[in-house]
Design an enzyme around this catalytic site. Structure first.
Site: not given
Ligand SMILES: *Cc1c(COP(=O)(O)O)cnc(C)c1O
Length: 290
Positions: A51, A150, A183
């Site tokens: 990722r 991210k 989310e």
């Molecule tokens: C990191 C993150 C997540 C969760 O992702 P994981 O890979 O399970 O840690 C969900 N939403 C946002 C905005 C994030 O930055």
């Protein structure tokens, strides 16, 4: 002495410093990963690295280490800090440039690996569930900055977090510009209705979470029907169960959203089953540090 990895070296964490001209600092230009280790095993490290490199590719950011080298440096950081259960923060920024925003004037990306401990919510909330609200901010549109990245530009999430905390809640749900649920500020969201597990698709504007993917696999394994689907706040308010997932939060039940009690107001049965199974598998898919 606790150390962090910084551009090829391990330095005292109190002395580790980057330039004020780093575009990660000046512009939030960069990407990051949050990774966990359980009992000396890094959970799904390969998935996190895949990722990270994909997100960097989308930003035309060339990470100066191969995935294999990065994996080795991450393991070494955990080892040098003598950690077994740790939270790893991996940051790659555009690096040092001038005051203009042109990333091609940045000489070399900055790579930082921090290994530490983290606990996001108090244990009581894992037992009894979170009460959350919906933010008035909307999640970044996929047409402006795709939430699948991210990125170090986290203000969208931070503004929603500020709103929640100021209102006395630990977390906020975010909708996309069309009003679909996507989310929370740093966690993916799931609901259960009539025995079916749902989560919004990434294309709605949610990060493709590693924990989210793990929960989907668990549902398949346990024979819980699952669908990736667009849904609205109405579907959340009237769901039987709700929970959030993320590397830092792991999986945590939600029992109230915008003052609407979810189900019977207690963590749901399917939620509890999934969390229990998550605790079993989290040491299975990983890279051994020691
Ligand atoms: C990191 C993150 C997540 C969760 O992702 P994981 O890979 O399970 O840690 C969900 N939403 C946002 C905005 C994030 O930055």
């Amino acid at each position: 002495m606790p150390v962090v990895y910084l551009n090829g070296e391990f330095v005292d964490r109190e002395k580790a410093a980057i330039s004020v001209f780093d575009h990660g600092f000046l512009y939030g230009d960069g990407v990051f990963e949050g990774i966990r280790t359980y009992d000396g095993v890094i959970f799904k490290l390969d998935d996190h690295l895949k990722r990270l490199y994909n997100m960097a590719k989308a930003l035309l950011l060339d990470i100066p280490l191969s995935k294999e080298e990065m994996a080795e440096k991450i393991c070494e950081t955990v080892r040098r800090n003598n950690l077994k259960d740790a939270y790893i923060r991996l940051v790659v920024s555009r690096g040092k440039g001038d005051l203009g925003l042109d990333p091609y004037k940045c000489s070399k990306p900055t790579v930082v690996i921090i290994a530490d401990e983290i606990s996001l919510y108090p244990e009581e909330m894992y037992q009894n569930g979170l009460k959350i609200i919906t933010s008035t901010y909307r999640r970044n549109s996929i047409q402006t900055l795709d939430p699948q990245i991210k990125s170090l530009n986290y203000l969208n999430n931070i503004l929603a977090k500020i709103e929640a905390v100021k209102a006395g809640y630990p977390e906020a749900l975010l909708l996309n510009l069309e009003g679909y649920v996507v989310e929370c500020t740093g966690d993916n969201v799931f609901i259960v209705s009539d025995g079916v597990l749902y989560t919004p698709p990434s294309a709605a504007g949610a990060l493709g979470g590693i924990t989210r993917a793990t929960v989907i696999d668990i549902a398949k394994k346990l024979g819980i029907p699952f669908e990736e689907k667009y849904f609205t706040l109405f579907n959340v308010y009237t769901a039987d169960e709700c929970f959030l997932t993320g590397t830092a939060a792991e999986a945590i039940p939600v029992t109230e959203v915008d003052n609407r009690v979810i189900g019977n107001g207690k963590p749901g049965e399917i939620t509890k089953k999934i969390i229990e199974e998550f605790k079993k598998v989290r040491t299975l898919y990983g890279t051994k540090v020691y």
